[in-house]
Design a protein around this motif. Structure first.
Motif, short mmCIF file in Angstrom:
data_model
loop_
_atom_site.label_atom_id
_atom_site.label_comp_id
_atom_site.label_asym_id
_atom_site.label_seq_id
_atom_site.Cartn_x
_atom_site.Cartn_y
_atom_site.Cartn_z
N LEU A 50 -4.99 -29.51 9.75
CA LEU A 50 -6.15 -28.91 10.41
C LEU A 50 -6.74 -29.86 11.44
CD1 LEU A 50 -8.00 -27.52 7.25
CD2 LEU A 50 -6.58 -26.21 8.85
N ASP A 51 -7.39 -29.27 12.43
CA ASP A 51 -8.12 -30.06 13.42
C ASP A 51 -9.22 -30.85 12.70
OD1 ASP A 51 -9.50 -31.08 15.60
OD2 ASP A 51 -10.36 -29.15 16.18
N GLU B 212 -4.31 -34.08 13.88
CA GLU B 212 -4.68 -33.17 12.80
C GLU B 212 -4.61 -33.90 11.47
OE1 GLU B 212 -1.93 -29.91 13.32
OE2 GLU B 212 -3.48 -28.74 14.35
N GLY B 213 -5.40 -33.44 10.52
CA GLY B 213 -5.41 -34.03 9.19
C GLY B 213 -4.67 -33.17 8.18
N SER B 214 -4.02 -33.83 7.23
CA SER B 214 -3.31 -33.12 6.16
C SER B 214 -4.27 -32.76 5.04
CB SER B 214 -2.18 -34.00 5.61
OG SER B 214 -1.25 -34.32 6.62
N VAL B 215 -4.15 -31.55 4.51
CA VAL B 215 -5.03 -31.09 3.44
C VAL B 215 -4.37 -31.43 2.10
CG1 VAL B 215 -6.22 -29.13 2.40
CG2 VAL B 215 -5.91 -29.25 4.88
N ILE B 216 -5.01 -32.30 1.35
CA ILE B 216 -4.46 -32.72 0.06
C ILE B 216 -4.40 -31.51 -0.89
CG2 ILE B 216 -4.92 -34.13 -1.99
CD1 ILE B 216 -6.07 -36.24 -0.10
N GLY B 217 -3.25 -31.34 -1.54
CA GLY B 217 -3.06 -30.23 -2.46
C GLY B 217 -2.51 -28.98 -1.80
N GLN B 218 -2.35 -29.00 -0.47
CA GLN B 218 -1.79 -27.85 0.25
C GLN B 218 -0.69 -28.36 1.19
OE1 GLN B 218 -4.61 -24.73 1.54
NE2 GLN B 218 -6.25 -26.05 0.75
#
Length: 544
Positions: free
Chosen positions: A144-145, A133-139
């Motif tokens: 997320l997948d 999963e990837g990390s959402v920058i700023g959150q």
């Protein structure tokens, strides 16, 4: 690396359609020449080249040998009176079928998140990659997948805007030239019914869905913080993945390509088409709610390709035009009319300037459903741009539409995008001369250039062999992944290798077939996609 001997006679190293004009380009003095049957070495035609003319862009004195009279199918080569010979090439009704299959199969090799198996990948297979999963920058804490889609280029980043551009070219190619896509090149998903081009595009579209956040906006890109080493295979690129923030450009591109896909996939998969349209409409609502968005820049700590874009009216224009064409809803037409009056490029087809796709969508909607003045202005503007490209081509030694200053990073994208626009002019005007000019651009890509190089890996007898492409470097296979379009000459010399080796070269010679030359010899999905379009045109039969 073996030395590449540049021949004084350059041809399209694949071949020429049986109908239409056929020319070879010579350097040096004027020549008598003969066209020889490649098997028997008997002459089937003889002629004299045109007067030589100095071509500053290529740094060569160039003259033309016309052999259009040769129309019989077969394999040939050209011999000058001094014994110099060209590459062998074929003449057939549809000489680019295998090429088109290879250009399209390249997208399979760009796939992310799945194993590429031997049956389909041959020696160029690899294990599944980028499954985390990837990390959402700023959150903080949100992951997320991120799996699926296509790697963008010689690296493993995935970018919403460039991905949308690549899919748009492929869908347009299928929409305009369906006869060129009747043969299967075999994918794992091949079902014997759905054209493989649509199955391959669905791979990227399914990933693009994952790039849309709940409010409708679309994350600009998905990458690691920095590029991995040049010999790192995709399954070994295990650094953390990051979703970069939403951008208006990415959201507009997403809305445009999803509205387009909704229309094209409907006969094949109504549920998928409905999902595409719903996603496009939500993206459009985000754009309406965010009329003044700043352009995208890399977040702190992210050094991968930025694909920054300060102007988003072109992406909004494309989105509105595709949504109007697909739905017929007046609110989208009103948006098209308002955007069309703004001063942004309306005939460009690059990832940064997508206005040309909006223009094509609006013109394809038809005169009866569009504003008369806007339709006429866009049509006249498109034909005027095509006329400009054709005029440049007539003055160029190698018959393409690049001026000296156009040999930029990714110049072959311009070559193929310009050919696509010329074919659009053919479609809207009925003038075959535009297609002739577009075909000259394909000839250039496939070896009829000052470097006697086919800029497509695996195609032609002097193809690019050392692209800046991590799987081709790291897989231990001597030959690179086939079917990849190289970026081509870059007069700006934007990497250390070419700065060291190519100082003082003419613009069209500023190219190095070396894996360290990322500014001239990288590959990307959106350089392949317009090449597929152009090849498909000439695999649909020559009407010139």
């Amino acid at each position: 690396m073996s030395e590449h001997i540049i021949r004084a006679i350059t041809v399209n190293q694949i071949g020429y359609p049986a109908k239409g004009s056929k020319t070879a380009l010579f350097t040096g003095g004027e020549h008598q020449f003969r066209v020889l049957d490649a098997k028997t070495r008997t002459a089937v035609y003889s002629g004299v080249t045109s007067a030589a003319a100095w071509d500053k862009t290529s740094g060569a004195s160039v003259h033309t040998g016309d052999f259009s009279a040769v129309t019989d199918a077969g394999s040939y080569l050209i011999e000058a009176e001094d014994g110099t010979v060209s590459a062998e090439f074929i003449i057939e009704e549809r000489p680019y079928e295998e090429l088109q299959q290879g250009l399209l199969k390249a997208f399979y090799f760009y796939r992310c998140g799945v194993e590429l198996g031997g049956e389909y990948a041959g020696p160029w297979g690899h294990a599944a990659c980028h499954l985390a999963e990837g990390s959402v920058i700023g959150q903080p804490g949100l992951k997320l997948d991120s799996s699926g889609g296509w790697h963008d280029a010689g690296d493993y980043g995935k970018y919403s805007g460039p991905g949308a551009k690549a899919v748009a070219d492929l869908l347009l190619a299928y929409e305009w030239y369906p006869a060129a896509f009747t043969d299967s090149f075999t994918l794992p998903e091949t079902d014997g019914k759905t054209p493989d081009v649509l199955l391959e595009c669905k791979v990227e579209l399914d990933w693009l869905f994952k790039m849309q956040e709940a409010g409708g906006g679309v994350y600009h890109k998905l990458t690691t913080a920095s590029f991995p080493g040049l010999d790192v295979m995709p399954e070994n690129d295990t650094d953390e993945l990051f979703f970069s923030p939403v951008s208006a450009a990415a959201t507009g591109d997403f809305a445009g390509v999803m509205a387009m896909a909704a229309r094209i996939y409907k006969p094949w998969d109504e549920d998928f088409a409905a999902r595409c349209l719903a996603a496009a409409e939500v993206a459009w609502q985000w754009l309406v709610q965010h009329p003044e968005e700043p352009g995208f820049t890399n977040p702190p700590g992210i050094s991968t390709g930025e694909y920054g874009d300060e102007e988003d009216h072109d992406e909004r224009f494309w989105a509105a035009a595709e949504l109007y064409r697909t739905t017929g809803q007046e609110m989208y037409h009103e948006a098209v009319q308002a955007l069309a009056r703004l001063p942004f490029p309306k005939f460009a087809l690059g990832w940064a300037d997508m206005g040309g796709y909006g223009t094509l969508a609006y013109l394809l909607t038809g005169k009866d459903q569009t504003d008369e003045e806007i339709y006429r202005t866009l049509e006249e503007g498109l034909l005027a741009e095509a006329d400009r490209l054709a005029a440049v081509s007539r003055q160029d030694g190698y018959r393409i539409s690049l001026r000296e200053e156009d040999y930029i990073w990714g110049s072959n994208m311009l070559v193929m995008n310009n050919a696509l626009l010329l074919l659009a002019a053919e479609r809207f005007s009925g003038e075959a001369s535009y297609a002739e000019c577009a075909l000259d651009h394909l000839h250039y890509l496939l070896g009829r250039n000052v470097l006697d190089t086919s800029y497509v890996t695996g195609y032609g007898d002097h193809p690019v062999r050392h692209p800046h492409h991590r799987p081709s470097v790291g897989d231990g296979v001597e030959e690179p992944v086939p079917g990849l379009v190289s970026g081509g000459p870059d007069r700006g010399l934007h990497d250390e290798y070419v700065r060291e080796h190519l100082q003082g070269k003419p613009a069209a010679q500023c190219f190095a077939d070396h894996d360290l030359s990322y500014s001239t010899n990288e590959v990307t999905i959106y350089w392949n996609s317009p090449a597929v379009f152009v090849a498909a045109r000439f695999n649909s039969g020559w009407q010139g």
